[in-house]
Design an enzyme around this catalytic site. Sequence first.
Site, PDB file in Angstrom:
ATOM      1  N   ASP A   1       4.893   0.761  12.051  1.00 43.16           N
ATOM      2  CA  ASP A   1       3.708   0.085  11.509  1.00 43.16           C
ATOM      3  C   ASP A   1       3.602  -1.371  11.956  1.00 43.16           C
ATOM      4  OD1 ASP A   1       2.937   2.378  10.266  1.00 43.16           O
ATOM      5  OD2 ASP A   1       3.662   1.832   8.280  1.00 43.16           O
TER       6      ASP A   1
ATOM      7  N   ARG B   1       0.855  14.714  13.086  1.00 40.63           N
ATOM      8  CA  ARG B   1       1.314  14.499  11.711  1.00 40.63           C
ATOM      9  C   ARG B   1       1.265  15.761  10.828  1.00 40.63           C
ATOM     10  NH1 ARG B   1      -1.033   8.850   9.639  1.00 40.63           N
ATOM     11  NH2 ARG B   1       0.782   8.923   8.315  1.00 40.63           N
TER      12      ARG B   1
ATOM     13  N   CYS C   1      -4.877  13.349  13.277  1.00 42.07           N
ATOM     14  CA  CYS C   1      -4.996  11.943  12.932  1.00 42.07           C
ATOM     15  C   CYS C   1      -4.985  11.142  14.219  1.00 42.07           C
ATOM     16  CB  CYS C   1      -3.808  11.614  12.036  1.00 42.07           C
ATOM     17  SG  CYS C   1      -3.453   9.896  11.831  1.00 42.07           S
TER      18      CYS C   1
ATOM     19  N   LYS D   1       0.840  -1.217   0.000  1.00 40.31           N
ATOM     20  CA  LYS D   1       0.000   0.000   0.000  1.00 40.31           C
ATOM     21  C   LYS D   1       0.867   1.257   0.000  1.00 40.31           C
ATOM     22  CE  LYS D   1      -1.640   1.550   4.100  1.00 40.31           C
ATOM     23  NZ  LYS D   1      -1.366   2.938   4.459  1.00 40.31           N
ATOM     24  N   ASN D   2       1.864   1.292   0.898  1.00 39.98           N
ATOM     25  CA  ASN D   2       2.624   2.530   1.067  1.00 39.98           C
ATOM     26  C   ASN D   2       3.652   2.773  -0.042  1.00 39.98           C
ATOM     27  OD1 ASN D   2       1.088   3.107   3.248  1.00 39.98           O
ATOM     28  ND2 ASN D   2       2.647   2.601   4.785  1.00 39.98           N
TER      29      ASN D   2
ATOM     30  N   ARG E   1      -8.574  -0.425   4.805  1.00 37.46           N
ATOM     31  CA  ARG E   1      -7.685   0.564   4.176  1.00 37.46           C
ATOM     32  C   ARG E   1      -6.333  -0.045   3.854  1.00 37.46           C
ATOM     33  NH1 ARG E   1      -7.386   6.087   7.264  1.00 37.46           N
ATOM     34  NH2 ARG E   1      -6.041   6.343   5.460  1.00 37.46           N
TER      35      ARG E   1
HETATM   36  N1  EPU Z   1       6.471  14.836  10.588  1.00 32.88           N
HETATM   37  C1  EPU Z   1       6.487  16.203  10.855  1.00 32.88           C
HETATM   38  N2  EPU Z   1       6.424  17.058   9.790  1.00 32.88           N
HETATM   39  C2  EPU Z   1       6.352  16.628   8.499  1.00 32.88           C
HETATM   40  C3  EPU Z   1       6.336  15.253   8.241  1.00 32.88           C
HETATM   41  C4  EPU Z   1       6.403  14.386   9.316  1.00 32.88           C
HETATM   42  O1  EPU Z   1       6.542  16.622  12.001  1.00 32.88           O
HETATM   43  O2  EPU Z   1       6.293  17.484   7.591  1.00 32.88           O
HETATM   44  C5  EPU Z   1       6.562  13.883  11.710  1.00 32.88           C
HETATM   45  C6  EPU Z   1       5.289  13.058  11.879  1.00 32.88           C
HETATM   46  O3  EPU Z   1       4.312  13.739  12.625  1.00 32.88           O
HETATM   47  C7  EPU Z   1       5.822  11.809  12.556  1.00 32.88           C
HETATM   48  C8  EPU Z   1       7.228  11.661  11.944  1.00 32.88           C
HETATM   49  O4  EPU Z   1       7.564  12.943  11.414  1.00 32.88           O
HETATM   50  O5  EPU Z   1       5.941  12.041  13.933  1.00 32.88           O
HETATM   51  C9  EPU Z   1       7.335  10.634  10.835  1.00 32.88           C
HETATM   52  O6  EPU Z   1       6.254  10.788   9.930  1.00 32.88           O
HETATM   53  P1  EPU Z   1       6.347  10.436   8.391  1.00 32.88           P
HETATM   54  O7  EPU Z   1       6.222  11.687   7.613  1.00 32.88           O
HETATM   55  O8  EPU Z   1       7.519   9.557   8.117  1.00 32.88           O
HETATM   56  O9  EPU Z   1       5.006   9.587   8.204  1.00 32.88           O
HETATM   57  P2  EPU Z   1       4.132   9.571   6.890  1.00 32.88           P
HETATM   58  O10 EPU Z   1       5.002   9.760   5.731  1.00 32.88           O
HETATM   59  O11 EPU Z   1       2.967  10.476   7.071  1.00 32.88           O
HETATM   60  C10 EPU Z   1       4.343   7.031   6.371  1.00 32.88           C
HETATM   61  C11 EPU Z   1       3.411   5.870   6.234  1.00 32.88           C
HETATM   62  C12 EPU Z   1       2.858   5.503   7.595  1.00 32.88           C
HETATM   63  C13 EPU Z   1       4.029   5.141   8.499  1.00 32.88           C
HETATM   64  C14 EPU Z   1       5.022   6.310   8.567  1.00 32.88           C
HETATM   65  C15 EPU Z   1       6.278   5.999   9.365  1.00 32.88           C
HETATM   66  C16 EPU Z   1       2.547   6.179   4.002  1.00 32.88           C
HETATM   67  C17 EPU Z   1       1.414   6.506   3.125  1.00 32.88           C
HETATM   68  N3  EPU Z   1       2.342   6.249   5.321  1.00 32.88           N
HETATM   69  O12 EPU Z   1       3.581   8.089   6.929  1.00 32.88           O
HETATM   70  O13 EPU Z   1       2.027   4.374   7.405  1.00 32.88           O
HETATM   71  O14 EPU Z   1       3.569   4.854   9.796  1.00 32.88           O
HETATM   72  O15 EPU Z   1       5.424   6.677   7.233  1.00 32.88           O
HETATM   73  O16 EPU Z   1       6.924   4.909   8.844  1.00 32.88           O
HETATM   74  O17 EPU Z   1       3.616   5.844   3.527  1.00 32.88           O
HETATM   75  C18 EPU Z   1       0.280   2.880   7.917  1.00 32.88           C
HETATM   76  O18 EPU Z   1       0.480   2.306   6.838  1.00 32.88           O
HETATM   77  O19 EPU Z   1      -0.467   2.390   8.802  1.00 32.88           O
HETATM   78  C19 EPU Z   1       0.921   4.171   8.193  1.00 32.88           C
HETATM   79  C20 EPU Z   1       0.481   5.005   9.119  1.00 32.88           C
END
Ligand code: EPU
Length: 417
Positions: free
Chosen positions: A305, A122, A117, A22-23, A397
């Site tokens: 995850d 996030r 969320c 998915k990701n 999802r």
């Molecule tokens: N963060 C910030 N600012 C930003 C971006 C991130 O503060 O601009 C923080 C977030 O709040 C969090 C940390 O940085 O505390 C890491 O977040 P990240 O951006 O890596 O998460 P994401 O890209 O939103 C993806 C996956 C998630 C997975 C995380 C961590 C996708 C679509 N989603 O989320 O997947 O948990 O990376 O590995 O790729 C899931 O599949 O259940 C899921 C939540």
Amino acid sequence: MDKLLIQGGVPLSGDVAMSGAKNAALPILCACLLTNEPLRLKNLTQLNDIATMLRLIGQMGVTVTMEGNDSLILDAGGLNKPLAPYDMVKTMRASILVLGPLLARCGEARVSLPGGCAIGARPVDQHIKGLQAMGADIHVEQGYIQARATRLKGARIFTDMVTVTGTENLMMAATLAEGETIIENAAREPEVVDLANCLIAMGARISGAGGDRIVIQGVERLHGATHSIMPDRIETGTYLCAAAATGGEVRLTHTACDYLDAVIDKLREAGCEITCGPHEIWLKAPARLKAVSLRTEPYPAFPTDMQAQFMAINCVAEGTAIIRETIFENRFMHAVELIRLGANIRIDGSNAVVTGVPHLDGATVMATDLRASASLVIAGLVAQGETLIERIYHLDRGYERIEEKLSRLGASVRRVK
Ligand code: EPU
């Protein structure tokens, strides 16, 4: 709303095939926005999040042609509306992944800011900061990110923390920027590498994906390509945990141990025997698992995850485990539901102390987010008696046909309306 009814106590056994990630699929679907030529994708999983992303890019003018169950062609030749409305973004945060590609290709984008969320605040400040460093004019107005740039310019970007979708958004934007972009402190997740491979097949010039420094030489245009999505390492890890917790023996196919080192290491520490084949994983669990402590970190360390699923297996393991969540500030929502099944868990800030109990008892529980739901399924499979999981739209999802796949492994799982 659908619910999942599980009759626990059956050790999982047999073979089941894993789906595409998915990701990895979500950013790769957005990559089609970068070109006016068709992008053919294979091994695409059928999930609600994928359907939402297809609807989102569809309303922008992308034509979607299905080719069987797990393959499709995306044609963004008619892209005419660089907009991601609130209604869609609020249901799926990954919608933010359209921002970079739209801005790079159309010179403008209007993308709703995702709200809060269940697992944490996030924010998307790093996505915005990176695009601003590339010369974009960005401001937030009435809940929307308004972005403009005649042509993005290569830049050296340092993200404050490791962000997966942030790295993906910036990498996609940089493919069409003028000059060289360097992303420092980049996410090293395998899904970032899968996206980079797809972009490279489309003509992008990217090196270093999989490391923490990605270098992108911008090109004038990208072209069509064919790409097969990598296997879902989190789905794979979830089924391994389900088999481990139930004392089962399974063979997972269409997947591989690559990218699962941290998870497999912990399962071995818990007492499981694991053998890795080129496209399959075999697991045999002991009669009772040993408790395993862990700490979530960006890849290649233990993935957030998989934290909830390991909490579930620790609930019935021998001993006490300490689980530390360092990525999201509110990702222990499953603990209170697991406690309803008889688990012994104490939450102390970002630590959960889990002491194994001899058995869990079935009850009605509520799913709160995707991976929390997966942990409840695992707990339900081990619990004595019947467990009813409510709000399983979260599961849909991220887990393709979960009741069918678990039934193949001998579990008694039924979807009820
Ligand atoms: N963060 C910030 N600012 C930003 C971006 C991130 O503060 O601009 C923080 C977030 O709040 C969090 C940390 O940085 O505390 C890491 O977040 P990240 O951006 O890596 O998460 P994401 O890209 O939103 C993806 C996956 C998630 C997975 C995380 C961590 C996708 C679509 N989603 O989320 O997947 O948990 O990376 O590995 O790729 C899931 O599949 O259940 C899921 C939540």
